[in-house]
Every structure is written in structure tokens, then in C-alpha cells.
Design an enzyme around this catalytic site. Structure first.
Site, mmCIF file in Angstrom:
data_model
loop_
_atom_site.group_PDB
_atom_site.id
_atom_site.type_symbol
_atom_site.label_atom_id
_atom_site.label_comp_id
_atom_site.label_asym_id
_atom_site.label_seq_id
_atom_site.Cartn_x
_atom_site.Cartn_y
_atom_site.Cartn_z
ATOM 1 C CD GLU A 29 -2.446 -1.412 2.666
ATOM 2 O OE1 GLU A 29 -2.564 -0.413 3.411
ATOM 3 O OE2 GLU A 29 -2.778 -2.556 3.006
ATOM 4 C CD GLU A 59 -3.297 -5.245 5.552
ATOM 5 O OE1 GLU A 59 -2.951 -4.049 5.640
ATOM 6 O OE2 GLU A 59 -4.495 -5.619 5.586
ATOM 7 C CG PHE A 82 2.058 -0.607 11.359
ATOM 8 C CD1 PHE A 82 2.718 0.013 12.411
ATOM 9 C CD2 PHE A 82 1.504 0.179 10.365
ATOM 10 C CE1 PHE A 82 2.816 1.394 12.472
ATOM 11 C CE2 PHE A 82 1.594 1.562 10.415
ATOM 12 C CZ PHE A 82 2.248 2.176 11.475
ATOM 13 C CG ASP A 84 0.784 -4.196 15.155
ATOM 14 O OD1 ASP A 84 0.728 -4.375 16.378
ATOM 15 O OD2 ASP A 84 1.705 -3.561 14.598
ATOM 16 C CG PHE A 85 -1.689 -3.076 9.663
ATOM 17 C CD1 PHE A 85 -2.255 -2.932 10.921
ATOM 18 C CD2 PHE A 85 -1.440 -1.934 8.928
ATOM 19 C CE1 PHE A 85 -2.572 -1.684 11.436
ATOM 20 C CE2 PHE A 85 -1.758 -0.684 9.432
ATOM 21 C CZ PHE A 85 -2.321 -0.553 10.685
ATOM 22 C CG HIS A 128 -0.852 1.028 14.887
ATOM 23 N ND1 HIS A 128 -2.093 1.073 15.468
ATOM 24 C CD2 HIS A 128 -1.031 1.256 13.566
ATOM 25 C CE1 HIS A 128 -3.002 1.332 14.547
ATOM 26 N NE2 HIS A 128 -2.384 1.436 13.377
#
Length: 328
Positions: A29, A59, A82, A84-85, A128
Site C-alpha cells: 500500500e 493484506e 506494520f 500488526d496488520f 501498532h
């Protein structure tokens, strides 16, 4: 030698490898705008939108496309923004990329690098700020890398891109602006080789990623107290450099493993257990781990600090290890 940042070191590695090998490309992205942190600044202008590819905000889509592309002859660099993502894409990474070589009897490889920024950074809060390296070291088929210096981010990134198996590449967000010397010309750091960041004979501190720097600061303070700590930066978490760690612990007789991640079920437990099993006769004190409590990372700085592994906590842990006891 040139002085540059950790962020620019990774950017330089991507540029050099894309120039060297036309099969290397990147997707994620906002890469056309340079990426969320600027890791891809100017690269779309250099290589075009086909090789620095902007993707939808999905993702799972990004990872799935990269896995297929890697299986069919290219070397994608997957930007997850990240760590986390990246959990939205765990199935494609863990059940597809990591298993393909085994399930196809070695006839297929998946040469891809999955960049997942980790760690606490500027009050980024619970969604995050995580360090999830132990999720990936647990999975057969994945290589896991966690550079801590600009030079290592350059050399390890280049080695990761050239690797024929999927690499989860964990860059610490709080290190983007860290400056250091970058070697001129070709610079490769081998995967699976630790760095002895500081020599010492009283205790071995094993760490990785952003905690390298806290451990080094703590070691300098301990040295003023007559305690010389050896700091070993793993750099690659899987495969990890057992030989370097074991040799150090044999010399010092003491081990402290320091990680930013939650201590419960963290990768530090693997290091601690391996050393305790293999070197129990050489140890002068029980192996210790130091990591974050099992709590979400808060947004408020005062609460966020409760989840951090501080320099003072490292110093206290080492002092406890080297304190005289009846067995000494």
C-alpha cells in the site's frame, strides 16, 4: 564508509537488488508515495509502477499475490506497513508460503521477503506496537530476520532478497532514524550469524532488534561497576546462531535473554531453554529472561513505559545474576 540511517540502509538494499536482478519487485500500500515511513521514496520513479506496485488495502490480497508471484519465478518484496496488520495475511504466509517447498517435494521454492515493522514507536498504542517474532520462529519453513543497525539492515536485506525461502523481515520502527556507518560497495551479512556487539566475561546478554541498543547502554553502566557484559545480537532469529551463543555462555557461565516482546511464550524462552539443556554444567547461575509483561501496549506515554524493558531493568537483572552465591 558513509553515515546514513537505518531506513535509508534498507532502501539502498532494495535499490541495489532491483538493479542487480530484474526478478526483484515490491508491492504494498502507498509504495508509489514512498511507503508509510519513506522506505520506498523515489523508487517508483526509478523502476516504474510495474516493479514498485501499489495495491488495494488488503493484506491477504497483497500476500497471496506475492506468494503466487514467487512460485512462478519472481522475487517479491512484500510491504505489510506494520507487523500488526500482517496478521490479516497469516494464512497465505504460514499455510502457503512456508509449506510449499515441503509439500512439493523441493520442486518449488517461494523466494519472497515480507517486511513487517515491529516494536513500540511514538505512542502508537496496542494495535501498532507489537513485536510478534515468536509467531514466525514457531513456523517451519520461514526464515526470520531482525536487524538492529544500519549496516545490518543493508546487508541482511540483500541476503534476504537473495534467499530462496520466504523471509519474515522485522525492522524496528523506532530505529528508522538511527544513524550509522554503511560500507561502500557490495555488503552482505549472512543469514544465521550473530554479532558480538560487545565483548565481556562476566555475563552473556543475548538480544535482537531495538533491544541491542538498550543492552549496550546497560553494559556500559555495568562496566563502571566492574561487571563486563558480553552483548550478542542474534540478527537472525531463525536459524539462530547457537554456536556463538553457546561459546559465549561457556566463557561467562551466565545468560540473560532480553526481548522487547511479551515475555510469555516469547522467542527468548527458546534461547533460555536451549542453553539450559545444553550447558547446565557450565552455568554459574540460573538462566534469566527479561521481556515485557503480558499486557497491551498503551497509548499514554506513562503507561507505555510500563511495557518497555528499560536500561535499569537490564542492569538490575545482570546484577542479580553476578551477585555472589554459595555455589560461586
Amino acid at each position: 564508509m558513509a553515515i546514513d540511517t537505518y531506513l535509508n540502509a534498507g532502501r539502498r538494499a532494495v535499490i541495489e537488488e532491483m538493479e542487480r536482478d530484474k526478478a526483484v519487485w515490491a508491492l504494498g500500500e502507498d509504495l508509489g508515495r514512498g511507503g508509510v515511513f519513506g522506505q520506498y521514496r523515489g523508487l517508483q520513479e526509478m523502476f516504474g509502477a510495474d516493479r514498485i506496485a501499489d495495491t488495494p488495502i488488503s493484506e491477504a490480497c497483497i500476500m497471496g499475490a506475492a506468494v503466487g508471484a514467487a512460485m512462478t519465478g519472481t522475487r517479491p518484496i512484500v510491504e505489510m506497513r506494520f507487523s500488526d496488520f500482517a496478521l490479516c495475511a497469516v494464512d497465505e504466509l504460514v499455510n502457503q508460503a512456508a509449506k510449499a517447498r515441503f509439500m512439493f517435494g523441493g520442486q518449488m521454492r517461494v523466494p519472497m521477503v515480507v517486511r513487517e515493522p515491529i516494536g513500540m514507536w511514538r505512542s502508537s498504542a496496542a494495535q501498532h506496537s507489537q513485536s510478534l517474532e515468536s509467531w514466525y520462529t514457531h513456523i517451519p519453513g520461514l526464515v526470520v530476520v531482525a536487524p538492529a543497525t544500519p549496516a545490518d539492515n543493508l546487508g541482511l536485506m540483500k541476503s534476504a532478497i537473495r534467499n530462496d525461502d520466504p523471509v519474515v523481515y522485522l525492522e524496528h520502527k523506532n530505529l528508522w532514524a538511527l544513524e550509522g556507518e554503511l560500507p561502500d560497495g557490495e555488503h552482505l551479512v549472512p543469514l544465521g550469524k550473530a554479532d558480538i556487539a560487545r565483548a565481556g566475561d562476566a555475563v552473556t546478554i543475548v538480544t535482537w532488534s531495538g533491544m541491542r541498543h538498550g543492552c549496550l547502554r546497560a553494559a556500559e553502566t555495568l562496566a563502571t561497576q566492574g561487571i563486563e557484559a558480553e552483548v550478542v545480537d542474534l540478527r537472525t532469529l531463525w536459524p539462530w546462531d547457537r554456536e556463538t551463543v553457546f561459546d559465549s555462555v561457556k566463557r561467562t557461565g551466565r545468560l540473560l535473554v532480553v526481548q522487547e516482546a511479551v515475555s510469555v511464550s516469547g522467542f527468548g524462552a527458546e534461547i533460555a531453554a536451549s542453553v539450559a539443556e545444553a550447558l547446565h554444567h557450565d552455568l554459574k547461575a540460573p538462566v534469566r529472561r527479561l521481556g515485557a509483561p503480558r499486557i497491551p501496549v498503551a497509548y499514554a506515554p506513562a503507561l507505555e513505559d510500563r511495557a518497555r524493558v528499560s536500561d535499569d531493568a537490564i542492569i538490575d537483572a545482570v546484577q542479580g545474576l553476578v551477585a555472589p552465591c554459595p555455589a560461586d
